[in-house]
Design a protein around this motif. Structure first.
Motif, mmCIF file in Angstrom:
data_model
loop_
_atom_site.group_PDB
_atom_site.id
_atom_site.type_symbol
_atom_site.label_atom_id
_atom_site.label_comp_id
_atom_site.label_asym_id
_atom_site.label_seq_id
_atom_site.Cartn_x
_atom_site.Cartn_y
_atom_site.Cartn_z
ATOM 1 N N LEU A 50 36.154 33.506 32.567
ATOM 2 C CA LEU A 50 37.167 34.340 33.227
ATOM 3 C C LEU A 50 36.590 35.006 34.481
ATOM 4 O O LEU A 50 37.268 35.129 35.502
ATOM 5 N N LYS A 51 35.339 35.406 34.401
ATOM 6 C CA LYS A 51 34.660 36.003 35.558
ATOM 7 C C LYS A 51 34.505 34.962 36.671
ATOM 8 O O LYS A 51 34.793 35.243 37.832
ATOM 9 N N GLN A 52 34.064 33.757 36.313
ATOM 10 C CA GLN A 52 33.888 32.688 37.303
ATOM 11 C C GLN A 52 35.202 32.330 37.980
ATOM 12 O O GLN A 52 35.223 31.985 39.157
ATOM 13 N N GLU A 53 36.291 32.437 37.241
ATOM 14 C CA GLU A 53 37.615 32.124 37.789
ATOM 15 C C GLU A 53 38.193 33.280 38.595
ATOM 16 O O GLU A 53 39.276 33.163 39.162
ATOM 17 N N GLY A 54 37.489 34.409 38.619
ATOM 18 C CA GLY A 54 37.941 35.553 39.404
ATOM 19 C C GLY A 54 39.052 36.359 38.749
ATOM 20 O O GLY A 54 39.731 37.128 39.410
ATOM 21 N N LEU A 55 39.233 36.197 37.435
ATOM 22 C CA LEU A 55 40.298 36.914 36.736
ATOM 23 C C LEU A 55 39.848 38.269 36.203
ATOM 24 O O LEU A 55 40.679 39.129 35.925
ATOM 25 N N ILE A 56 38.534 38.443 36.030
ATOM 26 C CA ILE A 56 37.989 39.713 35.558
ATOM 27 C C ILE A 56 36.712 40.013 36.334
ATOM 28 O O ILE A 56 36.188 39.155 37.050
ATOM 29 N N MET A 57 36.213 41.223 36.153
ATOM 30 C CA MET A 57 34.963 41.635 36.773
ATOM 31 C C MET A 57 34.006 42.076 35.675
ATOM 32 O O MET A 57 34.422 42.707 34.708
ATOM 33 N N GLU A 58 32.746 41.714 35.827
ATOM 34 C CA GLU A 58 31.719 42.235 34.926
ATOM 35 C C GLU A 58 30.984 43.340 35.659
ATOM 36 O O GLU A 58 30.519 43.142 36.785
ATOM 37 N N LEU A 59 30.902 44.498 35.038
ATOM 38 C CA LEU A 59 30.203 45.620 35.642
ATOM 39 C C LEU A 59 28.741 45.553 35.231
ATOM 40 O O LEU A 59 28.432 45.517 34.038
ATOM 41 N N ASP A 60 27.886 45.538 36.204
ATOM 42 C CA ASP A 60 26.451 45.509 35.950
ATOM 43 C C ASP A 60 25.940 46.933 36.096
ATOM 44 O O ASP A 60 25.617 47.383 37.186
ATOM 45 N N ASN A 71 40.497 44.320 36.254
ATOM 46 C CA ASN A 71 40.813 44.351 37.676
ATOM 47 C C ASN A 71 39.666 43.692 38.443
ATOM 48 O O ASN A 71 38.615 44.300 38.618
ATOM 49 N N PRO A 72 39.858 42.445 38.920
ATOM 50 C CA PRO A 72 38.764 41.751 39.587
ATOM 51 C C PRO A 72 38.559 42.143 41.049
ATOM 52 O O PRO A 72 37.600 41.714 41.676
ATOM 53 N N GLU A 73 39.466 42.961 41.590
ATOM 54 C CA GLU A 73 39.343 43.377 42.989
ATOM 55 C C GLU A 73 38.198 44.373 43.131
ATOM 56 O O GLU A 73 37.947 45.176 42.229
ATOM 57 N N ASN A 74 37.517 44.334 44.281
ATOM 58 C CA ASN A 74 36.428 45.272 44.517
ATOM 59 C C ASN A 74 36.989 46.701 44.512
ATOM 60 O O ASN A 74 37.933 47.004 45.240
#
Length: 128
Positions: A50-60, A71-74
């Motif tokens: 899902l992250k690779q597809e830009g549908l979600i964001m992983e918080l590091d 929310n995958p937007e910056n």
């Protein structure tokens, strides 16, 4: 719909149903209520996809377990130093920072990550 896509859809639905930024283990516990046979490995694989597809964001968050954001937007985040909760900050992303750094360094900047730190209202005991 294949089993894998059903699992993926359940994971995405779970993540979109909360305003928090849950861990993979939290998502696993929640999705397992709907799909008892799902494994933690399947959750991790689907979160990565899902992250690779830009549908979600992983918080590091350095020093903390990874968290996921529907929310995958910056956008910016606040992390409480006491309880560790993570909140979205509703503030426009300052893209001029990217331009200034790119001009100064010659780097090609795709985006920047900004995390505010301190104490949330609950930990401060602030009811206002």
């Amino acid at each position: 719909m294949t089993r894998q896509s059903k699992q993926r859809e359940a994971i995405l639905r779970c993540l979109r149903s909360v305003a928090s930024h849950p861990t993979a283990e939290w998502i696993f516990d929640r999705v397992r209520q709907e799909m008892p046979n799902i494994s933690l490995g399947t959750v991790y694989r689907n979160l990565r996809r899902l992250k690779q597809e830009g549908l979600i964001m992983e918080l590091d968050l350095s020093g903390y377990e990874g968290r996921y954001d529907a929310n995958p937007e910056n956008h910016y985040h606040f992390r409480c130093d006491r309880c560790g909760r993570v909140f979205d900050i509703v503030e426009p992303v300052d893209r001029t920072i990217d331009e200034r750094v790119a001009k100064k360094t010659g780097f090609k900047i795709s985006h920047h990550v900004l995390e505010f730190r301190g104490l949330c209202r609950d930990c401060r005991g602030d009811t206002s």
